[in-house]
Design a protein around this motif. Sequence first.
Motif, PDB file in Angstrom:
ATOM      1  N   ILE A  24       0.977  -1.461  -0.536  1.00  0.00           N
ATOM      2  CA  ILE A  24       0.322   0.041   0.182  1.00  0.00           C
ATOM      3  C   ILE A  24       0.614   1.144  -0.229  1.00  0.00           C
ATOM      4  O   ILE A  24       0.530   1.901  -0.582  1.00  0.00           O
ATOM      5  N   LEU A  28       0.928   4.080  -2.806  1.00  0.00           N
ATOM      6  CA  LEU A  28       1.133   5.683  -3.061  1.00  0.00           C
ATOM      7  C   LEU A  28       1.540   6.456  -3.375  1.00  0.00           C
ATOM      8  O   LEU A  28       0.999   7.566  -3.489  1.00  0.00           O
ATOM      9  N   PRO A  33      -5.635   7.266  -2.359  1.00  0.00           N
ATOM     10  CA  PRO A  33      -5.858   6.211  -1.794  1.00  0.00           C
ATOM     11  C   PRO A  33      -7.770   5.631  -2.876  1.00  0.00           C
ATOM     12  O   PRO A  33      -7.430   4.450  -2.434  1.00  0.00           O
ATOM     13  N   VAL A  36      -5.938   3.020  -5.291  1.00  0.00           N
ATOM     14  CA  VAL A  36      -5.422   2.306  -4.381  1.00  0.00           C
ATOM     15  C   VAL A  36      -6.078   0.787  -4.391  1.00  0.00           C
ATOM     16  O   VAL A  36      -6.421  -0.214  -3.750  1.00  0.00           O
ATOM     17  N   THR A  37      -7.558   1.414  -2.973  1.00  0.00           N
ATOM     18  CA  THR A  37      -8.334   0.786  -2.737  1.00  0.00           C
ATOM     19  C   THR A  37      -8.997   0.193  -4.074  1.00  0.00           C
ATOM     20  O   THR A  37      -9.562  -1.165  -3.405  1.00  0.00           O
ATOM     21  N   SER A  85      -5.932   2.912   3.304  1.00  0.00           N
ATOM     22  CA  SER A  85      -4.696   3.732   2.159  1.00  0.00           C
ATOM     23  C   SER A  85      -5.319   5.369   2.841  1.00  0.00           C
ATOM     24  O   SER A  85      -3.977   5.951   2.228  1.00  0.00           O
ATOM     25  N   GLN A  89      -1.386   7.466   4.256  1.00  0.00           N
ATOM     26  CA  GLN A  89      -0.701   8.723   3.442  1.00  0.00           C
ATOM     27  C   GLN A  89       0.635   9.724   4.843  1.00  0.00           C
ATOM     28  O   GLN A  89       1.244  10.109   4.096  1.00  0.00           O
TER      29      GLN A  89
END
Length: 312
Positions: A24, A28, A33, A36-37, A85, A89
């Motif tokens: 993850i 990123l 986010p 990615v999800t 996600s 960050q």
Amino acid sequence: MSRLRTWTQVGVLALLWGSTFLWIDLALDALTPAQVTFSRCVLGSAALLIACLVSGRRLPRDRATWGHIVVAAFFGNALPFAMFSIGQQTIDSGVAGVLNATTPLWSLLVAVVIGSDRGLRSVRLVGLILGFTGVVLIFAPWQTTGPVGWGALAIVAAAASYAVGFAYMGRHLVGKGIPTISLSAAQLIAATGLTAPTLSADGLTQIEIGPKTLIVVMILGVVATGATFHLTYRIIAAEGATNAATIGYLLPVVSVALGAIVREEDLSLRIIAGMVVVLVGVGLTRRHQRPVPAPAPAETSAVSATLHRQER
């Protein structure tokens, strides 16, 4: 399922699940986010759908089962995936793995609330208190942490969501005569549908996917999401939702090691101390754990025989 086979799956799952935070973190670097999800849900569901076709399994067909699948997909996939996600960050992958180790603590609380656990003995109560004390130590609310604090809170929310999702899966989906490969594929398909609308928030940003990002996303989706989630389902079916969640306390070792080796992440003494307290707390909550009762005594033998034949 033999104990050796179960513990082998537990070890593999801990390694795969613990590496998820690293993938993850790497994803990123290039994706938002929401991207990615959504991508991990799409790739994970595609991998499991192919596995269903190859093994001759079919997805569930009745509406009632799909209704339960959608609820499980929200708490067990869509919500926690998004929280990870967002949270990563601002916090390191190793810290994310440490905070995710609180999943067993939340699972114990959920088990007590829904009645699948008879109560908190003194030792387990001490473990529960210690576990959450470790979370507070890691989270450090007395410090002005800014977005890092919110990131940690998002990871804790993801861990709690996992616990709810596991309990729901164990109560409404496992042990109903449906192969776990079919359930895991269907649930990730549902999670894909649930996460698709989030792309309108920040997922429509134009991106340039290079070879590195493509490899990272493929591993995150196919291995760290698809394969890992299917193994989770199998362990829930074999050991129960609360026992499956205890794998969470093995994750910090993997996530911290990978974060330090690959990303050169630094860990403060406070975070290390918090991790130790969390692990001790979770270990105490596992004392005198009673097995989760069978969902329906009248059909236990028939369902067990059906699952044994289908999962071979």
